[in-house]
Design a protein around this motif. Structure first.
Motif, PDB file in Angstrom:
ATOM      1  N   ASP A 194      20.617  16.421  -2.509  1.00 24.28           N
ATOM      2  CA  ASP A 194      20.447  15.639  -3.740  1.00 24.28           C
ATOM      3  C   ASP A 194      19.252  14.703  -3.692  1.00 24.28           C
ATOM      4  N   GLY A 195      18.712  14.506  -2.506  1.00 24.01           N
ATOM      5  CA  GLY A 195      17.563  13.628  -2.385  1.00 24.01           C
ATOM      6  C   GLY A 195      16.973  13.696  -0.994  1.00 24.01           C
ATOM      7  N   LEU A 196      15.730  13.218  -0.869  1.00 21.86           N
ATOM      8  CA  LEU A 196      15.043  13.154   0.421  1.00 21.86           C
ATOM      9  C   LEU A 196      14.703  11.706   0.732  1.00 21.86           C
ATOM     10  N   LEU A 197      14.770  11.355   2.015  1.00 20.26           N
ATOM     11  CA  LEU A 197      14.432  10.024   2.510  1.00 20.26           C
ATOM     12  C   LEU A 197      13.336  10.217   3.556  1.00 20.26           C
ATOM     13  N   ILE A 198      12.094   9.865   3.197  1.00 19.56           N
ATOM     14  CA  ILE A 198      10.943  10.209   4.035  1.00 19.56           C
ATOM     15  C   ILE A 198      10.155   8.959   4.393  1.00 19.56           C
ATOM     16  N   GLU A 199       9.749   8.889   5.653  1.00 17.52           N
ATOM     17  CA  GLU A 199       8.946   7.763   6.123  1.00 17.52           C
ATOM     18  C   GLU A 199       7.464   8.030   5.874  1.00 17.52           C
ATOM     19  N   VAL A 200       6.812   7.056   5.235  1.00 24.41           N
ATOM     20  CA  VAL A 200       5.380   7.155   4.917  1.00 24.41           C
ATOM     21  C   VAL A 200       4.734   5.832   5.307  1.00 24.41           C
ATOM     22  N   HIS A 201       3.639   5.905   6.035  1.00 23.54           N
ATOM     23  CA  HIS A 201       2.969   4.696   6.522  1.00 23.54           C
ATOM     24  C   HIS A 201       1.468   4.827   6.277  1.00 23.54           C
TER      25      HIS A 201
ATOM     26  N   THR B 150       0.841  -1.207   0.000  1.00 24.86           N
ATOM     27  CA  THR B 150       0.000   0.000   0.000  1.00 24.86           C
ATOM     28  C   THR B 150       0.870   1.247   0.000  1.00 24.86           C
ATOM     29  N   ALA B 151       1.879   1.256   0.873  1.00 29.25           N
ATOM     30  CA  ALA B 151       2.776   2.408   0.942  1.00 29.25           C
ATOM     31  C   ALA B 151       3.561   2.579  -0.347  1.00 29.25           C
ATOM     32  N   ALA B 152       4.057   1.484  -0.902  1.00 28.36           N
ATOM     33  CA  ALA B 152       4.869   1.549  -2.124  1.00 28.36           C
ATOM     34  C   ALA B 152       4.074   2.125  -3.286  1.00 28.36           C
ATOM     35  N   GLN B 153       2.854   1.651  -3.478  1.00 29.56           N
ATOM     36  CA  GLN B 153       2.042   2.172  -4.569  1.00 29.56           C
ATOM     37  C   GLN B 153       1.759   3.650  -4.380  1.00 29.56           C
ATOM     38  N   ALA B 154       1.448   4.038  -3.144  1.00 31.92           N
ATOM     39  CA  ALA B 154       1.090   5.435  -2.875  1.00 31.92           C
ATOM     40  C   ALA B 154       2.262   6.376  -3.114  1.00 31.92           C
ATOM     41  N   VAL B 155       3.448   6.011  -2.621  1.00 35.17           N
ATOM     42  CA  VAL B 155       4.584   6.932  -2.772  1.00 35.17           C
ATOM     43  C   VAL B 155       5.057   6.987  -4.216  1.00 35.17           C
ATOM     44  N   ARG B 156       4.932   5.865  -4.933  1.00 36.56           N
ATOM     45  CA  ARG B 156       5.311   5.913  -6.344  1.00 36.56           C
ATOM     46  C   ARG B 156       4.351   6.792  -7.149  1.00 36.56           C
ATOM     47  N   GLU B 157       3.075   6.637  -6.914  1.00 38.99           N
ATOM     48  CA  GLU B 157       2.104   7.432  -7.650  1.00 38.99           C
ATOM     49  C   GLU B 157       2.232   8.921  -7.330  1.00 38.99           C
ATOM     50  N   ALA B 158       2.748   9.225  -6.126  1.00 39.65           N
ATOM     51  CA  ALA B 158       2.942  10.626  -5.745  1.00 39.65           C
ATOM     52  C   ALA B 158       4.253  11.204  -6.272  1.00 39.65           C
TER      53      ALA B 158
ATOM     54  N   PHE C 267      12.704  17.313  -9.815  1.00 42.89           N
ATOM     55  CA  PHE C 267      12.678  15.966  -9.282  1.00 42.89           C
ATOM     56  C   PHE C 267      12.669  14.941 -10.416  1.00 42.89           C
ATOM     57  N   ILE C 268      13.381  13.850 -10.213  1.00 42.48           N
ATOM     58  CA  ILE C 268      13.252  12.707 -11.111  1.00 42.48           C
ATOM     59  C   ILE C 268      11.877  12.098 -10.865  1.00 42.48           C
ATOM     60  N   ARG C 269      11.077  11.979 -11.908  1.00 47.10           N
ATOM     61  CA  ARG C 269       9.702  11.523 -11.728  1.00 47.10           C
ATOM     62  C   ARG C 269       9.513  10.135 -12.318  1.00 47.10           C
ATOM     63  N   PRO C 270       8.711   9.307 -11.667  1.00 44.11           N
ATOM     64  CA  PRO C 270       8.407   7.988 -12.234  1.00 44.11           C
ATOM     65  C   PRO C 270       7.452   8.116 -13.417  1.00 44.11           C
ATOM     66  N   ALA C 271       7.465   7.119 -14.272  1.00 45.51           N
ATOM     67  CA  ALA C 271       6.497   7.084 -15.362  1.00 45.51           C
ATOM     68  C   ALA C 271       5.098   6.896 -14.775  1.00 45.51           C
ATOM     69  N   ARG C 272       4.107   7.230 -15.546  1.00 43.62           N
ATOM     70  CA  ARG C 272       2.729   7.074 -15.079  1.00 43.62           C
ATOM     71  C   ARG C 272       2.455   5.620 -14.769  1.00 43.62           C
ATOM     72  N   TYR C 273       1.701   5.405 -13.692  1.00 42.16           N
ATOM     73  CA  TYR C 273       1.473   4.025 -13.234  1.00 42.16           C
ATOM     74  C   TYR C 273       0.015   3.832 -12.865  1.00 42.16           C
ATOM     75  N   SER C 274      -0.509   2.684 -13.231  1.00 44.61           N
ATOM     76  CA  SER C 274      -1.885   2.363 -12.852  1.00 44.61           C
ATOM     77  C   SER C 274      -1.940   0.884 -12.517  1.00 44.61           C
ATOM     78  N   SER C 275      -2.477   0.560 -11.344  1.00 36.77           N
ATOM     79  CA  SER C 275      -2.547  -0.831 -10.924  1.00 36.77           C
ATOM     80  C   SER C 275      -3.724  -1.031  -9.999  1.00 36.77           C
ATOM     81  N   THR C 276      -4.310  -2.208 -10.054  1.00 36.54           N
ATOM     82  CA  THR C 276      -5.363  -2.576  -9.119  1.00 36.54           C
ATOM     83  C   THR C 276      -4.890  -3.745  -8.254  1.00 36.54           C
ATOM     84  N   ALA C 277      -3.534  -3.915  -8.197  1.00 38.61           N
ATOM     85  CA  ALA C 277      -2.977  -5.055  -7.473  1.00 38.61           C
ATOM     86  C   ALA C 277      -3.153  -4.916  -5.970  1.00 38.61           C
ATOM     87  N   VAL C 278      -3.263  -3.690  -5.463  1.00 39.28           N
ATOM     88  CA  VAL C 278      -3.356  -3.478  -4.015  1.00 39.28           C
ATOM     89  C   VAL C 278      -4.754  -2.984  -3.661  1.00 39.28           C
TER      90      VAL C 278
END
Length: 367
Positions: free
Chosen positions: A312-319, A131-139, A356-367
């Motif tokens: 050069d980067g941020l390391l943030i905790e998200v739960h 859940t956290a991985a999908q959310a932070v990637r989409e953000a 910011f380096i941005r991820p490609a657009r992502y769509s999933s219903t796996a979670v």
């Protein structure tokens, strides 16, 4: 000592310098920059008159070096950390990490762009991590943080899922394409964690665990070296020197707050360390405002300050549910808080002529 080669030097000139160093039992490190080529020389300085001691540098050696073909100048490095210093390596080190979530397939840390790393402090369950991985990637995150092995102040605290946690991180990487950063605690665990992780994190308690630093230095995995909770900048850079001296050049630093007299925050986030380290060293630097403050209500503000200071980067905790987190829930952002932070972080970066380096657009219903 630094040997600066002139702009017209040939490969043969460089080889001759290395041959001379080898003859005198000295070690050379080549750094080719856009503007100049530098050879860093490692050895123990000795007083004049003690020439001929293996592994030492004296004035006779300096005088001979400056007379070799292709050599423009020779001078001594004033810093106790050599390989980590900007004198040795004038241009910024850029570390490349494979990440399927970006169009290029590679995340560069230490270049012009800023990198967002986010995820839970600790891997607790598959549902929590995914859940956290999908959310932070989409953000907007491109690297997933998550601890499989966790040091705990109390022996009764949650200490991570171990290899099972590493397997869950791998599953998240396969699903969402983000690279993984996770902590390694002991020299004996380095090989195991290296099988799964893209970046090995050395935590604050282990910054001066020299056996561990040597072990990760013998490998090739990128290392994130967190600042010790009471460490000076020089001690921190000397810890990085341990890794570099073993042959691993892929080191990034992480400012995560230091212990002071202040009790209002878990640690005191040393924003001044970021531009100072940039002047002293060529290594990339990351900021961890979650550990740095221990308070989710100011993580966002400190993140923006870190970007403005040149990080050069941020390391943030998200739960997904910080109130039920097994570790560090008080400093973990809720998913919606992270979603709100990312546009602000992008705007501050743009104001500093970065992005910011941005991820490609992502769509999933796996979670």
């Amino acid at each position: 000592m630094i040997v600066i080669m002139n702009a017209s030097c040939s490969d043969s000139d460089i080889e001759n310098v290395f041959a001379f160093l080898h003859k005198h039992h000295l070690e050379g490190h080549l750094s080719r920059g856009i503007e100049r080529t530098v050879i860093g020389v490692l050895g123990s300085p000795v007083p004049a008159g003690y020439a001929g001691i293996a592994g030492s540098i004296d004035s006779t050696i300096e005088d001979t070096l400056i007379g070799l073909a292709g050599v423009e100048d020779v001078f001594r490095v004033s810093k106790p950390y050599k390989l980590a210093s900007r004198e040795f390596h004038p241009e910024n080190t850029v570390i490349e990490i494979s990440a399927a979530c970006v169009d290029s397939g590679t995340v560069k840390i230490g270049g012009e762009d800023v990198v967002m790393m986010a995820g839970p402090c600790t891997v607790e369950t598959e549902a929590q991590l995914m859940t956290a991985a999908q959310a932070v990637r989409e953000a907007g995150a491109v690297i997933l943080r998550g601890g499989a092995f966790k040091p705990s102040t109390s022996p009764y605290g949650f200490r991570g899922m171990g290899e099972e946690g590493l397997k869950l991180l791998t599953k998240a990487r396969d699903e969402f394409g983000m690279a993984i950063v996770t902590e390694v605690l002991t020299p004996a665990d380095v090989a195991l964690v290296s099988e799964y992780a893209d970046i090995l994190q050395i935590g604050t308690r282990n910054m001066q665990n020299y056996m561990l630093l040597d072990e990760v230095g013998r490998g090739s995995k990128p290392i994130m070296l967190k600042r010790g909770m009471s460490a000076t900048l020089e001690e921190w850079l000397l810890a990085a020197e341990y890794i570099l001296a073993q042959g691993n050049p892929h080191v990034m630093l992480c400012e995560r707050g230091i212990r002071t007299f202040e009790k209002a925050t878990r640690n005191t986030m040393d924003i001044s360390a970021i531009p100072l380290v940039k002047k002293l060293s060529h290594l990339p630097i990351i900021a961890d405002p979650s550990q740095g403050t221990g308070r989710r209500d100011i993580v966002g503000a400190m993140s923006l300050a870190a970007i403005a200071s040149g990080v050069d980067g941020l390391l943030i905790e998200v739960h997904p549910n910080p109130e039920e987190a097994l570790k560090d829930g008080a400093q973990s952002l809720r998913i919606e808080q992270f979603q709100d932070l990312m546009p602000q972080a992008v705007m501050v970066a743009q104001a500093c002529n970065r992005q910011f380096i941005r991820p490609a657009r992502y769509s999933s219903t796996a979670v």
